[in-house]
Each structure stands twice: as structure tokens, then as C-alpha cells.
Design an enzyme around this catalytic site. Structure first.
Site, PDB file in Angstrom:
ATOM      1  CG  ASP A 266      -5.911   1.061  -0.931  1.00 26.99           C
ATOM      2  OD1 ASP A 266      -5.014   1.803  -1.152  1.00 26.99           O
ATOM      3  OD2 ASP A 266      -6.083   0.036  -0.518  1.00 26.99           O
ATOM      4  NE  ARG A 267      -3.884   4.145   2.928  1.00 26.74           N
ATOM      5  CZ  ARG A 267      -3.515   4.176   4.396  1.00 26.74           C
ATOM      6  NH1 ARG A 267      -2.970   5.160   4.475  1.00 26.74           N
ATOM      7  NH2 ARG A 267      -3.465   3.308   5.204  1.00 26.74           N
TER       8      ARG A 267
ATOM      9  CG  ASP B 118      -2.464   3.899  -1.528  1.00 30.43           C
ATOM     10  OD1 ASP B 118      -3.255   3.898  -2.539  1.00 30.43           O
ATOM     11  OD2 ASP B 118      -2.293   3.101  -0.542  1.00 30.43           O
TER      12      ASP B 118
ATOM     13  CG  ASP C  24      -2.758  -0.185  -2.643  1.00 28.19           C
ATOM     14  OD1 ASP C  24      -2.485   0.656  -2.249  1.00 28.19           O
ATOM     15  OD2 ASP C  24      -3.575  -1.249  -2.355  1.00 28.19           O
TER      16      ASP C  24
ATOM     17  CB  SER D 236      -0.932  -0.108   1.381  1.00 27.05           C
ATOM     18  OG  SER D 236      -2.026   0.949   1.167  1.00 27.05           O
ATOM     19  CG  HIS D 237       0.119   3.470   3.251  1.00 23.73           C
ATOM     20  ND1 HIS D 237      -0.591   2.668   3.576  1.00 23.73           N
ATOM     21  CD2 HIS D 237       0.555   3.767   4.531  1.00 23.73           C
ATOM     22  CE1 HIS D 237      -0.867   2.364   4.834  1.00 23.73           C
ATOM     23  NE2 HIS D 237      -0.150   2.941   5.402  1.00 23.73           N
TER      24      HIS D 237
ATOM     25  CE  LYS E 247      -7.449   1.558   1.869  1.00 20.33           C
ATOM     26  NZ  LYS E 247      -7.176   1.095   3.280  1.00 20.33           N
TER      27      LYS E 247
HETATM   28  C1  G1P Z   1      -4.227   1.215   8.260  1.00 19.78           C
HETATM   29  C2  G1P Z   1      -5.009   1.960   8.384  1.00 19.78           C
HETATM   30  C3  G1P Z   1      -6.351   1.393   8.206  1.00 19.78           C
HETATM   31  C4  G1P Z   1      -6.219   0.816   6.679  1.00 19.78           C
HETATM   32  C5  G1P Z   1      -5.093  -0.112   6.523  1.00 19.78           C
HETATM   33  C6  G1P Z   1      -4.901  -0.475   5.184  1.00 19.78           C
HETATM   34  O1  G1P Z   1      -4.004   0.145   9.252  1.00 19.78           O
HETATM   35  O2  G1P Z   1      -4.977   2.785   9.841  1.00 19.78           O
HETATM   36  O3  G1P Z   1      -7.502   2.113   8.219  1.00 19.78           O
HETATM   37  O4  G1P Z   1      -7.518  -0.237   6.449  1.00 19.78           O
HETATM   38  O5  G1P Z   1      -3.836   0.604   6.847  1.00 19.78           O
HETATM   39  O6  G1P Z   1      -4.631   0.361   4.258  1.00 19.78           O
HETATM   40  P1  G1P Z   1      -3.245   0.178  10.555  1.00 19.78           P
HETATM   41  O7  G1P Z   1      -1.928   0.202  10.413  1.00 19.78           O
HETATM   42  O8  G1P Z   1      -3.687   1.055  11.491  1.00 19.78           O
HETATM   43  O9  G1P Z   1      -3.545  -1.020  11.142  1.00 19.78           O
HETATM   44 ZN    ZN Z   2      -3.120   1.385  -0.317  1.00 20.10          ZN
END
Ligand code: G1P
Ligand code: ZN
Length: 543
Positions: free
Chosen positions: A281-282, A277, A279, A113-114, A376
Site C-alpha cells: 500500500d505504500r 512496502d 503489503d 505492513s512495512h 492506499k
Molecule cells: C504509520 C504512519 C501512518 C500510516 C500507518 C499505517 O502509523 O505514520 O501514516 O497510516 O503507519 O501504514 P503510526 O505508526 O505513525 O501510527
Molecule cells: Zn503497508
């Protein structure tokens, strides 16, 4: 072609977190690490014989090499077909859509992801089910169980496939279809938002900057915003995916998308700014000089979604993760629709979406989505915003001011303390947990505790229960503090402290969030004794 049964032993630490398995790239590249986990996914989901899988990732370092391994393993495990995004690319929402469109049995999405990418950064792998959504907790538990007993994985000895060559290929009996990662997703978007209306908006001179952060949304944004909707070339910046995201941190928030934030606060700011982000989704939404918190964005989209063709008939209901601000609850109440509070992580929305109980859902962590996929969706949120801007003719700031006037403003902020010693973080949470029962009625720094508990969730669709989902403390006067440990980090523990304060006085809707949140922040820090317990006095990231 020889199929190999490779003897292996269980590898510790393969428990999926909030969103699949995330580790340092170097860990994923250790001998058998990826293979063990992939075989556990296959075994934990009942085997892949005769099945169709969708495979793609965010293009980070090791994406393509990992896909080659997964394809050879799918082949040796007798999968019928793998649908792969060209060049190994698929945004998370596009993968979710492709699984649904092709009625595939599931998908493997390669992404952290990010989190940053590269040999010294992070990698990840998650499994999505036939509904296109992240595996449920029950399923990830099964996968984890498999990782603990695995003694063998199957892999075909084959040459690498050219992942850029569109069309059908064969690996033994398995078909590999390489598809354009953008086309089906772009088609879907046209059924949801009013493309002609947005095209007209751009034709009338509306300006925008979309920061793809060197990540997977680049090709999607170039095609949809510039080619299909006529936004001028250059609207999309950092649009070429790179294995290390241009050495950046592909997290669309005011800290990591600073270039965009600065631009949006400059004299010649465009009308609208957005970012996505790693991938895809954000999303981050910014108006001229006006950052929109993800919680407020969800509330705004809920209030105006009916302006887009996909939601003309209104919304069945909405859902938000527990730490997300309660702004959307207030909008839902005024619309007379249901509002569900779920644990953090998109996997908890799947059942509600499948059961038709909710249409939109979102998280404070820059995630917003709807029932069009089961993830998302960053670009979708941006398009829905554009549709609303085009229909109302208002600016982002005007829309937000109207929303706050009608429903009050939930001032909101999240403080992240990263890389904290895991034992210290755990002890802090344990001590806070132990205090909860006696807290109601006590006063801390002028705020009176109204309620304190640890969030647990009973899924209204399948009756499953999830406990230990974050400590929440609400104070008289509509303030709230929530503590959670991150489930996506790859090093030490990350403590997240979420702060919220509702303001309904119309004279106080344009205050600086920091000032409004000082009292609840101080009370939360006193209650948790965070500074003394962790040795950390300032958060690493504030969003
Ligand atoms: C974090 C975000 C959560 C999101 C997840 C995946 O998870 O807080 O809302 O769904 O990334 O993108 P966390 O690191 O808090 O468990
Ligand atoms: Zn992501």
C-alpha cells in the site's frame, strides 16, 4: 466434521492501533492469541453467519498458518464463503478491491505492513469493512470490547487446505474460492491509467527500476509493469515475496530502500525509480537524482491527475493526514477544490471517499490513494506517475521544479525516535500538552509561535469525533512542527516529529532540506525538551 467450542479467557493487549492489531509474531503464535482476536472480530462485526469474507496477506512468516486457522474459524462460525488470494497472498489494495468487486461483507488482511517479518519480527491482522476500507474507530472499539470479555471461540477440526489450488473448494458448508491475487487488480488499473500511453513510453526507451523489497507487490509489478506495459525484464527487482522479506525492512523510504536510492543517484540511473512496502500500500517515488517526498507526491498527483483517464473530469476534493505537509492544500486551493485534514491512518479517509467528497488522499508516510479502492495503493501511485510522465514528456525533477515554482516548496522531514521508554514518551507529550495554551506569541530560537494545539477531528460525514491526534505547533513564517506517538509500533514507544517549512522565494527552491529545517527542528526540540526527557539525542530514522 467436528466443530469445536474452545473455552478461552480474554487476552490483554488486543487493542487495534493505527492499522489493525500488530504484535511480535511470537505473541500472535501464543496459544489462543490469534483465535481470540479473530473470534472478537467476528463477534464485534455482528457475527459472520452467511457472510462472504476476503482473506489474504503479505506473505510474511505465519501468513499461511494463520489463514488456515481463520478459515477453520470462519467455517465454524457459519460463514458462507471465503475468497482467498492464491498462496494466501493479497496486497492490501488488491484485498480492498476484491471486497468491493465481490460485494463481500468484509475482509481479513494479514500484514504488519512495512515492519520486518519472521519468527522474531512482526505480524498483524486487520479487518476491513464492506466498503473495502479499514474498520472505523467505532468498529475497532467494538472489536476491542469483545476481546475483553471473550470466553469461547469456534473452530472446525479440519485438515489444512492447499492454498495454491485455484478454484472452489468446500469446508463443510462453507465455500472457499482461491483466486489469482493479481488479475482483478490489474484489470482495475487499466480502467484508471492509460496503458497504451505508458506502453509507448517504455517502447521509446524510458527506463525504470521498481523495488518490490521481497514483498507482496512483486507479482503485481512483474505482471503489470513487465508483462502488460512492456517494461524490460529486470525492471522489477526483489520481486519474489519471501517470509522474512529477504531479511530486510520492507519500508519504501530512502533509508530502507537504500539500494534503489543509490542506483537513482548513480551515473547510469534509470529515468524513474519506485518501491513499495510489505503489503503493497505504500510507495516511494524517485527521479534521476531526485527523491520526491510523499507529501510532494500527493501534491503533484493532485495537480496532474486529470491527465489520466480515470480522473479526466477532475477531482472532487483531496484529503491529507494532519502531519502530511500542506503542499497539497496549495494545489487544491488553486484548483478550487476542497482539502480535508484528517488524523493519521487510512481509516479516516473512508467516509470522505464514500461520500464523494474527495478523490485523492495521502499521508506523509508514503501512502497515496484514490477512490478506486479504500486503502492506499503503492502500485497505483507508480502507474499514475508513469501516466503523467508519459503525457507531459517531462522528467521527475522538471515536474517537481514546476510544481514548486507554481505553489512554493514545502520542505519537509520526519524524525522517528524508536523504542523509547513508553512512560518517558508519554510524560514528554503530557508536559508539552500542558504548555500549549500559553505558547502563542512566544519566541523560541528566533521563531515565533503562531498557534499551538492538539489536533482533534470532527468527521464531516458521520459526525464522529477523534481527539488526541497529535500536537501541532505552527510558527510565523509558515513553519510547523508536529509531535505524535506512533500507533503501529510493537515495542516501547515511537515518537514522531514532523517538520515543515514553506518557501515561496523562487531563488530558494533547490536548497538542502536539512539546512532549511534546522530552525524549526531546534525550536521543536527546545519546546518539547525531548532530549532530556527521553535521553535520546538523535533520531533512529529520518525520512
Ligand atoms: C504509520 C504512519 C501512518 C500510516 C500507518 C499505517 O502509523 O505514520 O501514516 O497510516 O503507519 O501504514 P503510526 O505508526 O505513525 O501510527
Ligand atoms: Zn503497508
Amino acid at each position: 466434521m467436528p466443530m469445536q467450542n474452545v473455552r478461552t479467557t480474554p487476552i490483554e493487549g488486543q487493542k487495534p492501533g493505527t492499522s489493525g492489531l500488530r504484535k511480535k509474531t511470537a505473541v500472535f503464535r501464543r496459544p489462543h492469541f490469534l483465535e481470540n482476536y479473530v473470534q472478537s472480530i467476528f463477534d464485534g462485526t455482528g457475527g459472520v453467519e452467511g457472510k462472504t469474507l476476503v482473506i489474504g496477506g503479505d506473505g510474511r512468516f505465519f501468513n499461511d498458518a494463520a489463514i488456515q486457522i481463520i478459515l477453520r474459524m470462519a467455517c465454524a462460525n457459519s460463514a458462507a464463503k471465503c475468497v482467498v488470494g492464491q498462496g494466501g497472498l493479497l496486497s492490501t489494495p488488491a484485498a480492498s478491491h476484491l471486497i468491493r468487486l465481490r460485494k463481500a461483507d468484509g475482509g481479513l488482511i494479514l500484514s504488519a505492513s512495512h515492519n520486518p517479518g519472521g519468527p522474531d519480527a512482526d505480524f498483524g491482522l486487520k479487518y476491513n469493512g464492506p466498503n473495502g476500507g479499514p474498520a472505523t474507530e467505532a468498529l475497532t472499539d467494538k472489536i476491542y470490547e469483545c476481546t475483553k470479555t471473550l470466553v469461547l471461540y469456534k473452530i472446525a477440526a479440519a485438515e489444512d487446505l492447499d492454498l495454491h489450488k485455484l478454484g472452489s473448494h468446500k469446508l463443510e458448508n462453507m465455500v472457499i474460492e482461491i483466486v489469482d491475487p493479481v488479475a482483478d487488480y490489474a484489470d482495475l488499473m487499466q480502467t484508471i491509467v492509460d496503458f497504451p500511453k505508458i506502453r509507448q513510453l517504455f517502447a521509446d526507451g524510458f527506463t525504470m527500476c521498481f523495488d518490490a523489497m521481497h514483498a507482496v507487490t512483486g507479482p503485481y509489478a512483474h505482471t503489470v509493469l513487465e508483462d502488460m506495459l512492456g517494461a524490460p525484464k529486470g525492471t522489477v527487482i526483489n520481486g519474489q515475496p519471501s517470509p522474512d522479506f529477504g531479511k530486510g525492512h520492507p519500508d519504501p523510504n530512502p533509508i530502507w530502500a537504500k539500494t534503489l536510492m543509490d542506483k537513482m543517484h548513480s551515473a547510469d540511473a534509470p529515468d524513474f525509480g519506485a518501491a513499495s512496502d510489505g503489503d503493497g500500500d505504500r510507495n516511494m517515488i524517485v527521479g534521476r537524482g531526485a527523491y520526491v517526498t510523499p507529501s510532494d507526491s500527493l501534491a503533484l498527483l493532485t495537480a496532474h491527475a486529470h491527465l489520466a483517464p480515470g480522473y479526466r473530469d477532475g477531482l472532487a476534493g483531496v484529503a491529507r493526514s494532519m502531519p502530511t505537509s500542506r503542499a497539497v492544500d496549495r494545489v487544491a486551493e488553486s484548483l478550487g477544490i476542497g482539502c480535508f485534514e484528517t488524523p493519521t491512518g487510512w481509516k479516516f479517509f473512508g467516509n470522505l471517499l464514500d461520500a464523494g467528497k474527495v478523490t485523492l488522499c495521502g499521508e506523509e508516510s508514503a501512502g497515496t490513494g484514490s477512490d478506486h479502492v479504500r486503502e492506499k495503493d503503492g502500485l497505483w501511485a507508480v502507474l499514475l506517475w508513469l501516466n503523467i510522465l508519459a503525457e507531459t514528456g517531462k522528467s521527475v525533477s522538471e515536474l517537481m521544479a514546476d510544481l514548486w515554482k507554481a505553489h512554493g516548496r514545502c520542505y519537509y522531514s520526519r524524525l522517528d525516535f524508536e523504542g523509547v521508554d513508553s512512560d518517558k514518551a508519554m510524560t514528554m507529550m503530557d508536559r508539552l500538552r500542558a504548555k500549549l495554551d500559553g505558547l502563542a506569541g512566544s519566541t523560541i530560537g528566533g521563531l515565533t509561535v503562531a498557534a499551538a494545539d492538539e489536533f482533534a477531528y470532527l468527521d464531516p460525514v458521520d459526525g464522529s469525533q477523534s481527539t488526541g491526534q497529535g500536537i501541532r505547533i505552527t510558527f510565523a513564517g509558515d513553519a510547523r512542527a508536529v509531535f505524535r506517538l506512533s500507533g503501529t509500533g510493537t515495542q516501547g514507544a515511537t515518537i514522531r516529529l514532523y517538520l515543515e517549512q514553506l518557501e515561496t522565494n523562487t531563488d530558494r527552491l533547490q536548497e538542502a532540506p536539512d539546512a532549511v529545517l534546522t530552525a524549526v527542528r531546534d525550536a521543536a526540540l527546545t519546546l518539547s525538551d525531548l532530549v532530556a526527557m527521553t535521553g535520546r539525542s538523535t533520531p533512529d530514522v529520518i525520512t
